[in-house]
Write a protein that holds these residues in place. Structure first.
Motif, mmCIF file in Angstrom:
data_model
loop_
_atom_site.group_PDB
_atom_site.id
_atom_site.type_symbol
_atom_site.label_atom_id
_atom_site.label_comp_id
_atom_site.label_asym_id
_atom_site.label_seq_id
_atom_site.Cartn_x
_atom_site.Cartn_y
_atom_site.Cartn_z
ATOM 1 N N UNK A 275 39.698 44.549 51.540
ATOM 2 C CA UNK A 275 40.285 45.090 52.780
ATOM 3 C C UNK A 275 39.255 45.123 53.905
ATOM 4 N N UNK A 276 38.032 45.499 53.564
ATOM 5 C CA UNK A 276 36.963 45.553 54.564
ATOM 6 C C UNK A 276 36.779 44.191 55.232
ATOM 7 N N UNK A 277 36.890 43.133 54.435
ATOM 8 C CA UNK A 277 36.756 41.778 54.991
ATOM 9 C C UNK A 277 38.064 41.289 55.623
ATOM 10 N N UNK A 278 39.105 42.108 55.534
ATOM 11 C CA UNK A 278 40.454 41.767 56.019
ATOM 12 C C UNK A 278 41.007 40.499 55.348
ATOM 13 N N UNK A 279 40.793 40.418 54.066
ATOM 14 C CA UNK A 279 41.257 39.266 53.298
ATOM 15 C C UNK A 279 42.531 39.561 52.500
ATOM 16 N N UNK A 280 43.009 40.806 52.504
ATOM 17 C CA UNK A 280 44.212 41.167 51.706
ATOM 18 C C UNK A 280 45.359 40.221 51.993
ATOM 19 N N UNK A 281 45.496 39.885 53.283
ATOM 20 C CA UNK A 281 46.664 39.101 53.710
ATOM 21 C C UNK A 281 46.711 37.712 53.066
ATOM 22 N N UNK A 282 45.590 37.214 52.607
ATOM 23 C CA UNK A 282 45.556 35.861 52.034
ATOM 24 C C UNK A 282 45.966 35.820 50.568
ATOM 25 N N UNK A 283 45.863 36.956 49.872
ATOM 26 C CA UNK A 283 46.048 36.930 48.417
ATOM 27 C C UNK A 283 47.395 37.483 47.984
ATOM 28 N N UNK A 284 48.104 36.640 47.269
ATOM 29 C CA UNK A 284 49.388 37.060 46.714
ATOM 30 C C UNK A 284 49.149 38.038 45.559
ATOM 31 N N UNK A 285 48.084 37.808 44.824
ATOM 32 C CA UNK A 285 47.756 38.639 43.666
ATOM 33 C C UNK A 285 46.254 38.952 43.656
ATOM 34 N N UNK A 286 45.929 40.200 43.350
ATOM 35 C CA UNK A 286 44.529 40.563 43.127
ATOM 36 C C UNK A 286 44.447 41.144 41.723
ATOM 37 N N UNK A 287 43.707 40.460 40.858
ATOM 38 C CA UNK A 287 43.627 40.857 39.453
ATOM 39 C C UNK A 287 42.200 41.282 39.111
ATOM 40 N N UNK A 288 42.096 42.446 38.483
ATOM 41 C CA UNK A 288 40.786 42.979 38.094
ATOM 42 C C UNK A 288 40.811 43.222 36.584
ATOM 43 N N UNK A 289 39.927 42.581 35.874
ATOM 44 C CA UNK A 289 39.975 42.690 34.394
ATOM 45 C C UNK A 289 39.560 44.080 33.913
ATOM 46 N N UNK A 290 38.802 44.819 34.741
ATOM 47 C CA UNK A 290 38.200 46.098 34.341
ATOM 48 C C UNK A 290 37.418 45.935 33.037
ATOM 49 N N UNK A 291 37.083 44.714 32.738
ATOM 50 C CA UNK A 291 36.354 44.339 31.521
ATOM 51 C C UNK A 291 37.101 44.784 30.254
ATOM 52 N N UNK A 292 38.421 44.833 30.382
ATOM 53 C CA UNK A 292 39.271 45.178 29.237
ATOM 54 C C UNK A 292 40.011 43.955 28.716
ATOM 55 N N UNK A 293 40.143 42.939 29.589
ATOM 56 C CA UNK A 293 40.896 41.732 29.222
ATOM 57 C C UNK A 293 40.124 40.508 29.657
ATOM 58 N N UNK A 294 40.440 39.372 29.061
ATOM 59 C CA UNK A 294 39.901 38.101 29.547
ATOM 60 C C UNK A 294 40.618 37.738 30.841
ATOM 61 N N UNK A 295 39.904 37.037 31.724
ATOM 62 C CA UNK A 295 40.545 36.573 32.961
ATOM 63 C C UNK A 295 41.768 35.713 32.646
ATOM 64 N N UNK A 296 41.641 34.835 31.637
ATOM 65 C CA UNK A 296 42.741 33.913 31.320
ATOM 66 C C UNK A 296 44.004 34.688 30.926
ATOM 67 N N UNK A 297 43.822 35.745 30.157
ATOM 68 C CA UNK A 297 44.963 36.551 29.710
ATOM 69 C C UNK A 297 45.640 37.227 30.906
ATOM 70 N N UNK A 298 44.814 37.797 31.772
ATOM 71 C CA UNK A 298 45.334 38.503 32.949
ATOM 72 C C UNK A 298 46.082 37.536 33.883
ATOM 73 N N UNK A 299 45.542 36.331 34.026
ATOM 74 C CA UNK A 299 46.188 35.321 34.869
ATOM 75 C C UNK A 299 47.539 34.935 34.269
ATOM 76 N N UNK A 300 47.553 34.681 32.971
ATOM 77 C CA UNK A 300 48.802 34.287 32.301
ATOM 78 C C UNK A 300 49.886 35.358 32.433
ATOM 79 N N UNK A 301 49.460 36.609 32.411
ATOM 80 C CA UNK A 301 50.417 37.716 32.500
ATOM 81 C C UNK A 301 50.979 37.898 33.914
ATOM 82 N N UNK A 302 50.286 37.355 34.910
ATOM 83 C CA UNK A 302 50.650 37.661 36.298
ATOM 84 C C UNK A 302 50.995 36.481 37.193
ATOM 85 N N UNK A 303 50.598 35.288 36.798
ATOM 86 C CA UNK A 303 50.810 34.121 37.662
ATOM 87 C C UNK A 303 51.493 33.011 36.854
ATOM 88 N N UNK A 304 52.489 32.366 37.471
ATOM 89 C CA UNK A 304 53.145 31.238 36.789
ATOM 90 C C UNK A 304 52.329 29.979 37.003
#
Ligand SMILES: [Mg+2]
Length: 201
Positions: A117-146
């Motif tokens: 938000x500070x960089x005013x980039x929110x408007x560009x991203x349809x999805x913002x995914x944070x693993x919180x180091x609980x999941x693999x990036x690939x898993x999180x992507x599969x769950x949220x993006x087609x």
């Protein structure tokens, strides 16, 4: 098409943050910014640096890693991060045509979101995914993006490239981050580019 961006080292330059925190946690270190990053960009981790250069034993290494984890996303360090030159214009141009997403292995969603938000980039991203180091990036992507095979992932680490390979999408490695070209080549990305600003499809 979906284009998935890593955050640290890919859209923002976090090198100063990591160097400053390392210097704070290892006050005996005489490594300057260049020396620290020359070592780190070869893919050499903190444990190895601490053991070989500073004679740390395993307990001290564990203690360092715990403190690193606790400190790394605090504002005092996060405030060193800067957008990478040319990224803003590239996001703006790609956003007109494609679906852009951000995926990061940060611990805190709120801190990552605030920074975006500070960089005013929110408007560009349809999805913002944070693993919180609980999941693999690939898993999180599969769950949220087609995902489709034509899609892209851009990142600065081997992990990002391997994520793309797991998802069977195109992979672009960028040289603005935490690994050098030789190291990135070993992960066999589809392309290696100086920066996100040079990404053309
Ligand atoms: Mg990164």
């Amino acid at each position: 098409m979906n284009i998935i961006f890593d955050f640290d080292g890919t859209l923002i330059d976090s090198k100063e943050r990591l160097f400053k925190l390392f210097s704070f946690l290892v006050p005996e270190s005489k490594l300057d910014f260049e020396a620290y990053w020359t070592i780190k960009k070869q893919g050499i981790g903190h444990a190895e640096i601490l053991e070989q250069q500073f004679n740390y034993q395993s307990n001290a290494i564990q203690e360092f890693q715990l403190k690193w984890h606790q400190e790394i996303e605090k504002p005092i360090w996060i405030n060193y991060d800067k957008p990478i030159l040319g990224v803003e214009n590239k996001l703006m141009a790609l956003f007109e045509i494609h679906q852009l997403h951000l995926v990061t292995a940060r611990q805190s969603y709120e801190i990552a979101k605030n920074q975006i938000s500070t960089f005013q980039w929110d408007k560009y991203f349809k999805t913002i995914l944070v693993t919180k180091q609980e999941k693999e990036k690939s898993q999180l992507i599969l769950e949220n993006i087609e995902i489709q095979n034509e899609d892209w992932i851009l990142g600065d680490t081997g992990k990002d490239i391997l994520t793309g390979k797991t998802l069977q999408i195109n992979t672009a490695a960028v040289l603005t981050g935490f690994l050098n070209e030789e190291k990135l080549k070993s992960y066999n990305p589809d392309i290696i580019i100086d920066s996100v600003a040079n990404f053309m499809i």
